[in-house]
Design an enzyme around this catalytic site. Structure first.
Site, PDB file in Angstrom:
ATOM      1  N   ARG A   1     -58.003  86.437   2.751  1.00 48.51           N
ATOM      2  CA  ARG A   1     -56.903  86.069   3.643  1.00 48.51           C
ATOM      3  C   ARG A   1     -56.694  87.174   4.690  1.00 48.51           C
ATOM      4  O   ARG A   1     -56.527  86.895   5.876  1.00 48.51           O
ATOM      5  CB  ARG A   1     -55.613  85.864   2.825  1.00 48.51           C
ATOM      6  CG  ARG A   1     -54.379  85.617   3.688  1.00 48.51           C
ATOM      7  CD  ARG A   1     -53.288  84.932   2.900  1.00 48.51           C
ATOM      8  NE  ARG A   1     -52.489  85.854   2.105  1.00 48.51           N
ATOM      9  CZ  ARG A   1     -51.610  85.477   1.185  1.00 48.51           C
ATOM     10  NH1 ARG A   1     -51.439  84.202   0.915  1.00 48.51           N
ATOM     11  NH2 ARG A   1     -50.918  86.367   0.515  1.00 48.51           N
TER      12      ARG A   1
ATOM     13  N   ARG B   1     -47.531  92.889  -7.200  1.00 46.09           N
ATOM     14  CA  ARG B   1     -47.132  91.476  -7.082  1.00 46.09           C
ATOM     15  C   ARG B   1     -47.611  90.677  -8.294  1.00 46.09           C
ATOM     16  O   ARG B   1     -46.905  89.815  -8.813  1.00 46.09           O
ATOM     17  CB  ARG B   1     -47.710  90.874  -5.791  1.00 46.09           C
ATOM     18  CG  ARG B   1     -46.998  91.387  -4.554  1.00 46.09           C
ATOM     19  CD  ARG B   1     -47.823  91.205  -3.296  1.00 46.09           C
ATOM     20  NE  ARG B   1     -47.968  89.817  -2.917  1.00 46.09           N
ATOM     21  CZ  ARG B   1     -48.897  89.380  -2.049  1.00 46.09           C
ATOM     22  NH1 ARG B   1     -49.747  90.236  -1.493  1.00 46.09           N
ATOM     23  NH2 ARG B   1     -48.969  88.120  -1.736  1.00 46.09           N
TER      24      ARG B   1
ATOM     25  N   ARG C   1     -50.572  90.923   6.586  1.00 42.27           N
ATOM     26  CA  ARG C   1     -49.316  91.212   5.901  1.00 42.27           C
ATOM     27  C   ARG C   1     -49.370  92.594   5.260  1.00 42.27           C
ATOM     28  O   ARG C   1     -50.385  92.983   4.690  1.00 42.27           O
ATOM     29  CB  ARG C   1     -49.092  90.158   4.801  1.00 42.27           C
ATOM     30  CG  ARG C   1     -48.532  88.862   5.333  1.00 42.27           C
ATOM     31  CD  ARG C   1     -48.518  87.800   4.273  1.00 42.27           C
ATOM     32  NE  ARG C   1     -47.954  88.230   2.983  1.00 42.27           N
ATOM     33  CZ  ARG C   1     -47.691  87.407   1.989  1.00 42.27           C
ATOM     34  NH1 ARG C   1     -47.932  86.109   2.131  1.00 42.27           N
ATOM     35  NH2 ARG C   1     -47.200  87.849   0.859  1.00 42.27           N
TER      36      ARG C   1
ATOM     37  N   LYS D   1     -50.581  78.392  -3.038  1.00 40.80           N
ATOM     38  CA  LYS D   1     -49.327  77.642  -2.874  1.00 40.80           C
ATOM     39  C   LYS D   1     -49.067  77.296  -1.410  1.00 40.80           C
ATOM     40  O   LYS D   1     -48.709  76.173  -1.090  1.00 40.80           O
ATOM     41  CB  LYS D   1     -48.128  78.451  -3.404  1.00 40.80           C
ATOM     42  CG  LYS D   1     -48.189  78.769  -4.878  1.00 40.80           C
ATOM     43  CD  LYS D   1     -46.920  79.486  -5.353  1.00 40.80           C
ATOM     44  CE  LYS D   1     -46.657  80.823  -4.697  1.00 40.80           C
ATOM     45  NZ  LYS D   1     -47.640  81.872  -5.034  1.00 40.80           N
TER      46      LYS D   1
ATOM     47  N   ARG E   1     -38.745  82.535  -8.411  1.00 39.86           N
ATOM     48  CA  ARG E   1     -39.684  83.488  -8.993  1.00 39.86           C
ATOM     49  C   ARG E   1     -39.113  84.155 -10.240  1.00 39.86           C
ATOM     50  O   ARG E   1     -39.800  84.957 -10.873  1.00 39.86           O
ATOM     51  CB  ARG E   1     -39.994  84.576  -7.976  1.00 39.86           C
ATOM     52  CG  ARG E   1     -41.335  84.383  -7.239  1.00 39.86           C
ATOM     53  CD  ARG E   1     -41.468  85.561  -6.320  1.00 39.86           C
ATOM     54  NE  ARG E   1     -42.742  85.851  -5.762  1.00 39.86           N
ATOM     55  CZ  ARG E   1     -43.204  85.350  -4.611  1.00 39.86           C
ATOM     56  NH1 ARG E   1     -42.569  84.413  -3.980  1.00 39.86           N
ATOM     57  NH2 ARG E   1     -44.346  85.785  -4.126  1.00 39.86           N
TER      58      ARG E   1
HETATM   59  P1  AMP Z   1     -44.917  85.422  -0.698  1.00 40.10           P
HETATM   60  O1  AMP Z   1     -45.073  85.145   0.762  1.00 40.10           O
HETATM   61  O2  AMP Z   1     -44.377  84.251  -1.461  1.00 40.10           O
HETATM   62  O3  AMP Z   1     -46.155  86.009  -1.327  1.00 40.10           O
HETATM   63  O4  AMP Z   1     -43.788  86.542  -0.817  1.00 40.10           O
HETATM   64  C1  AMP Z   1     -43.954  87.832  -0.245  1.00 40.10           C
HETATM   65  C2  AMP Z   1     -42.961  88.804  -0.844  1.00 40.10           C
HETATM   66  O5  AMP Z   1     -41.623  88.381  -0.552  1.00 40.10           O
HETATM   67  C3  AMP Z   1     -42.994  88.925  -2.365  1.00 40.10           C
HETATM   68  O6  AMP Z   1     -43.992  89.836  -2.827  1.00 40.10           O
HETATM   69  C4  AMP Z   1     -41.594  89.436  -2.646  1.00 40.10           C
HETATM   70  O7  AMP Z   1     -41.452  90.796  -2.286  1.00 40.10           O
HETATM   71  C5  AMP Z   1     -40.766  88.640  -1.655  1.00 40.10           C
HETATM   72  N1  AMP Z   1     -40.351  87.323  -2.215  1.00 40.10           N
HETATM   73  C6  AMP Z   1     -40.733  86.096  -1.795  1.00 40.10           C
HETATM   74  N2  AMP Z   1     -40.135  85.133  -2.507  1.00 40.10           N
HETATM   75  C7  AMP Z   1     -39.363  85.779  -3.421  1.00 40.10           C
HETATM   76  C8  AMP Z   1     -38.518  85.339  -4.465  1.00 40.10           C
HETATM   77  N3  AMP Z   1     -38.345  84.033  -4.721  1.00 40.10           N
HETATM   78  N4  AMP Z   1     -37.882  86.283  -5.199  1.00 40.10           N
HETATM   79  C9  AMP Z   1     -38.024  87.600  -4.949  1.00 40.10           C
HETATM   80  N5  AMP Z   1     -38.819  88.097  -3.989  1.00 40.10           N
HETATM   81  C10 AMP Z   1     -39.486  87.189  -3.223  1.00 40.10           C
END
Ligand code: AMP
Length: 193
Positions: free
Chosen positions: A127, A150, A139, A13, A88
């Site tokens: 990554r 996740r 990260r 994404k 999400r």
């Molecule tokens: P990402 O960078 O999109 O993989 O997000 C990293 C982490 O941030 C996720 O594993 C969640 O802990 C949190 N996170 C990101 N976006 C959301 C969302 N829309 N709702 C809830 N938690 C989120």
């Protein structure tokens, strides 16, 4: 143009959102980036989100919706945006609908990147090693344990979001296993259609 990119963690994404940002000159709104910035800045939302994020869980809807809503209000998002990582949950999708309706805005497309679960762990490991090789910081949630959490959160809470948009006639799917260039052109074809 207002687009949502859906897909499991590691589906691509972020990479595709960057391509769209360049092509259409609209901002990429990544809820993960916003939350990481809040953690870094030690805001109250960031402090409470950190432990959940490190373990791979989902941050509460109210926290994320608040942060994203504020970002959507910013002047650079007026002409459009690419949402990456949000919504999400179905509750987040409903909150976004309300937010956009209040601004007389509508979504143009919701594009889901479909990727085999088996390929995802490899992508996350790649990554992490690329980040290390370029001198960056990996990260905290790019490790196998957090990744499992996740992925389960994705199947349990985010998969229903696809159905939500399918029922509204907005969902389009793309084969996320293809090369980055091929995925990008498939997405552009769907958007420009
Ligand atoms: P990402 O960078 O999109 O993989 O997000 C990293 C982490 O941030 C996720 O594993 C969640 O802990 C949190 N996170 C990101 N976006 C959301 C969302 N829309 N709702 C809830 N938690 C989120």
């Amino acid at each position: 143009m207002r687009v949502i990119l859906l897909g499991a963690p590691g589906a691509g994404k972020g990479t595709q959102a960057l391509r769209l940002k360049e092509k259409y000159q609209i901002p990429q709104l990544s809820s993960g980036d916003m939350l990481r910035a809040a953690v870094e800045a030690r805001t109250p939302a960031g402090i409470s989100a950190k432990a959940i994020m490190d373990k791979g869980g989902l941050v509460p809807d109210e926290t994320v919706v608040g942060i994203v809503a504020e970002r959507i209000e910013a002047p650079d998002a007026e002409a459009g945006f690419i949402l990456d990582g949000f919504p999400r949950t179905v509750r987040q999708a409903q909150a976004l609908d309300k937010l956009l309706a209040a601004k007389n805005m509508a979504l143009d497309s919701v594009i889901e990147l479909e990727v085999d679960d088996a390929a995802l762990l490899g992508r996350i490991a790649k990554r992490a090693s690329e980040t290390l090789a370029s001198g960056g910081t990996v990260r905290a949630d790019d490790n196998p344990e957090a990744f499992e959490v996740r992925l389960s959160a994705y199947h349990a809470q985010t998969a229903p979001v696809s159905e939500y948009y399918r029922q509204r006639g907005l969902l389009k799917t793309v084969d996320g296993m293809a090369s980055v260039d091929d995925v990008a052109s498939a997405i552009e074809q769907l958007i420009d259609r």
